[in-house]
Write a protein that holds these residues in place. Structure first.
Motif, short mmCIF file in Angstrom:
data_model
loop_
_atom_site.label_atom_id
_atom_site.label_comp_id
_atom_site.label_asym_id
_atom_site.label_seq_id
_atom_site.Cartn_x
_atom_site.Cartn_y
_atom_site.Cartn_z
N ALA A 86 -4.74 9.10 1.30
CA ALA A 86 -4.00 9.58 -0.05
C ALA A 86 -2.56 10.02 -0.05
O ALA A 86 -1.78 10.10 -1.08
CB ALA A 86 -4.64 11.35 0.02
N VAL A 87 -2.39 10.27 0.76
CA VAL A 87 -0.27 9.83 1.73
C VAL A 87 0.30 9.45 1.66
O VAL A 87 1.09 9.22 0.41
CB VAL A 87 -0.53 11.14 3.29
CG1 VAL A 87 0.86 10.96 3.31
CG2 VAL A 87 -1.01 12.18 3.20
N ARG A 147 -0.89 6.88 -0.75
CA ARG A 147 -0.83 6.44 -2.20
C ARG A 147 -0.15 7.37 -3.00
O ARG A 147 0.78 6.91 -3.91
CB ARG A 147 -2.13 6.81 -2.82
CG ARG A 147 -3.54 5.90 -2.88
CD ARG A 147 -4.34 6.75 -3.26
NE ARG A 147 -5.00 6.83 -4.45
CZ ARG A 147 -4.49 6.67 -6.14
NH1 ARG A 147 -5.86 4.87 -5.56
NH2 ARG A 147 -4.83 7.03 -7.05
N HIS A 148 0.13 8.45 -2.11
CA HIS A 148 1.47 8.73 -2.56
C HIS A 148 2.71 9.15 -2.47
O HIS A 148 3.63 9.04 -3.29
CB HIS A 148 0.91 10.86 -2.61
CG HIS A 148 2.54 11.45 -3.22
ND1 HIS A 148 1.80 11.69 -4.30
CD2 HIS A 148 3.01 12.21 -2.88
CE1 HIS A 148 3.56 13.18 -4.56
NE2 HIS A 148 3.90 13.12 -3.76
N PHE A 149 2.66 8.48 -1.47
CA PHE A 149 4.06 8.83 -0.51
C PHE A 149 5.12 7.13 -1.21
O PHE A 149 5.89 7.11 -0.81
CB PHE A 149 4.73 9.43 0.54
CG PHE A 149 5.76 9.94 1.37
CD1 PHE A 149 6.66 10.65 1.06
CD2 PHE A 149 6.08 8.70 2.64
CE1 PHE A 149 8.00 10.70 1.48
CE2 PHE A 149 7.35 8.60 2.62
CZ PHE A 149 8.32 10.03 2.80
#
Lengths: 259, 344
Positions: free
Chosen positions: A211-212, A214-216
């Protein structure tokens, strides 16, 4: 655009113990990172993420392969020549407490890289340290404290300030938010985004939280058994509940796409 | 809610430490915490570093730091544990209460094989022969999915990977089929695939043995997938307590909403900045002396009563308790409450 960092066919071997054969930790890894870009290295424990990072930082010389940074091949350089390049490539580590000396006050921890590099100016130095504290969102008064008096998030911000002290162009972020609580993690990730936008920093970002990533990150290279099994846009990562890095597409295998 | 009688019932738990230059003053690290755990239930204790979740877990197990002063009630199967002598706990450890710690190496001896340590755990509780204890050890390792358990039992902890060590510790904690397992951040040190396996294993064990599980974690993903109910702690106080689905889907406390908002979104939002909770958690002293809600200084909804009166727990829905004066004003979408980009 020429990439800032270009790693070609990197190989790292660790000697086997008890007459076992050597372990091939990194096996022919190639990738590129441009200024202002974040490339994530994802993969399970033992897949070679940190060994790759250590080789990029030249903390450990790779057994073979090339590390091109800003037009120079680093593995060909001798120690004195490397020392001139090193300030531009700075690490930020996972354990915010473990990466700071418990005996140094925060302000001295941030000044240390400048002192070591012989760039410490006793007149302008203290102001520079205060400016760095401000840059990472910390109150200048925290400069008098020692790491144990700070929270994990504050320590990680100090780690970032310390990396920034050398005016780097590439940060190697080895699980920089894995040890942090969710709300603190959001603040530190936001800080890294702002720094990248403002300073055009390139990030090599090691993280196993999908998740991190994908976001960052902009792009992600997925490692398995020391090899890059695919490189893809970070958005294409499947938000698998286990957090394991699994790009949804298989069509993007092969060479790292340059941006 | 399972409808079964609680295995563990905690009421008005307070934990204080000596403070001040003379040590005569006290500062409360945990204030008025109440919850219960039923048989076969997983209750998650969620909070950030310093919220008091590990301290609560230690107090329940009779392993509080020596300077800690506790008050309130901790009833295990109706028996009062708080203030019980260490000898009172000795009969409970392993047989009825067990701990799965975060760091497996902190409980495994480096100089004994894993099998010997498991066998010793069996023999500390049951009067059985060496061969039988050994067989139980191998069976326990097999149950937690360690391949070739008979041979692996002869290995030392350093010969195991991190995931295998954590499995071995779970095998050790559950080998005597305890009634309640307290798992303190059992998967923080593990990578995601192994984390799922270990949590799946803990969940499966409570199904087979009917044990209750108190899962201490700061990972809301873990809570969503593995817990039945959740207790959200902030600065030593209960913020929200209820069924996982209700609390995570419709948080009624701004702090819970903030935790959820700060998670990276599943789908891109167009911004690379995450909503973050401003400021940082209060120190022990600040939290203990705050006249109002402990979260008020960081809360976007804070109003007058929040700064002067502590909110009491109120039932927002069946079995869903919230301690917040502004609970009616918390928007349905957590991200609406917290802006992005403020340094937290």
């Amino acid at each position: 655009m020429t990439p800032l960092l270009h790693v070609r066919d990197l190989t790292v071997r660790y000697p086997g113990r008890n007459r076992r054969s050597p372990v091939l930790a990194v096996d022919g890894v190639s990738f590129e990172v441009s200024a202002g870009e974040t490339l994530a290295l994802a993969g399970a424990s033992g897949s070679g993420k940190s060994s790759t990072a250590a080789a990029v930082l030249l903390l450990r010389r790779p057994d073979s392969g090339e590390v091109w940074f800003d037009g120079r091949e680093l593995t060909a350089l001798d120690e004195p020549a490397l020392r001139a390049v090193r300030p531009a490539v700075q690490p930020v580590f996972q354990d915010p407490y473990g990466s700071l000396s418990p005996r140094l006050r925060i302000r001295d921890a941030i000044a240390e890289p400048l002192r070591v590099q012989g760039r410490w100016d006793p007149v302008a130095g203290p102001a520079r340290v205060a400016e760095l504290l401000d840059t990472v969102g910390l109150d200048a008064r925290l400069g008098d404290r020692r790491p144990h008096e700070l929270s994990g998030g504050q320590c990680q911000r100090v780690g970032i300030a310390r990396a920034l002290a050398s005016d780097p162009r590439l940060l190697v972020l080895d699980e920089p938010v894995s040890a942090l609580d969710p709300s603190v993690r959001a603040g530190v990730l936001n800080l890294l985004v702002e720094l990248q936008d403002r300073l055009g920093l390139a990030y090599l970002f090691i993280c196993h939280d999908t998740a991190v990533v994908r976001h960052f990150a902009h792009r992600v290279a997925v490692l398995s058994d020391g090899r890059i099994i695919r490189t893809a846009s970070a958005r294409s990562l499947h938000p698998h509940p286990s957090g394991a890095a699994r790009p949804r597409t298989t069509a993007t295998t092969g060479k790292a796409a340059t941006t | 809610m399972t409808g079964r009688p609680p295995l563990l019932s905690v009421a008005d738990l307070r934990v204080a430490f000596p403070d001040g230059p003379t040590g005569r003053d006290v500062v409360h690290a945990v204030r008025d915490v109440s919850f219960d755990v039923s048989e076969g239930e997983v209750l998650a204790l969620v909070g950030e570093s310093g919220a008091g979740k590990s301290l609560i877990a230690r107090v329940l197990l009779g392993m509080a730091p020596p300077t800690a002063r506790t008050s309130g009630r901790v009833r295990f199967r109706g028996r009062e544990l708080l203030g019980a002598a260490r000898s009172g706990y000795a009969g409970l450890w392993g047989r009825h209460l067990a701990l799965v710690p975060q760091d497996a190496l902190s409980v495994l001896s480096p100089v004994h094989t894993v099998g010997d340590q498991l066998a010793a755990a069996v023999r500390s509780v049951r009067r059985v022969g060496r061969a039988e204890a050994r067989a139980a050890a191998v069976a326990a390792l097999d149950r937690v999915g360690i391949a070739d358990a008979a041979r692996r039992a002869g290995a030392y902890p350093h010969e195991f990977s991190g995931g295998m060590r954590q499995r071995a510790v779970i095998a050790m904690a559950t080998i005597n089929e305890p009634d309640l397992v307290v798992a303190d951040e059992p998967t923080t040190a593990l990578d995601p695939d192994v984390r799922e396996q270990v949590l799946g294993l803990l969940a499966a064990l409570r199904e087979t043995t009917g044990a209750g599980l108190l899962l201490v974690t700061h990972d809301l993903d873990v809570v969503a997938r593995h817990a039945d109910r959740v207790l959200v702690l902030y600065a030593g106080e209960v913020v929200e307590y209820g069924p996982v689905k209700r609390v995570l889907e419709r948080p009624r406390a701004p702090y819970t909403a903030g935790l959820l908002a700060s998670l990276p979104p599943g789908e891109p939002t167009g911004s690379r900045l995450l909503p973050a909770i401003d400021g940082s958690p209060p120190s022990l002293r600040e939290a203990a002396s705050a006249p109002g809600c402990v979260f008020a200084p960081r809360c976007p909804l804070a109003a007058d009563p929040c700064r002067t009166r502590r909110p009491a727990p109120v039932e927002a829905a069946a079995g869903h308790l919230v301690s917040c004066h502004r609970r009616a004003d918390v928007p349905e979408v957590p991200t609406q409450l917290f802006g992005a980009g403020e340094a937290g």
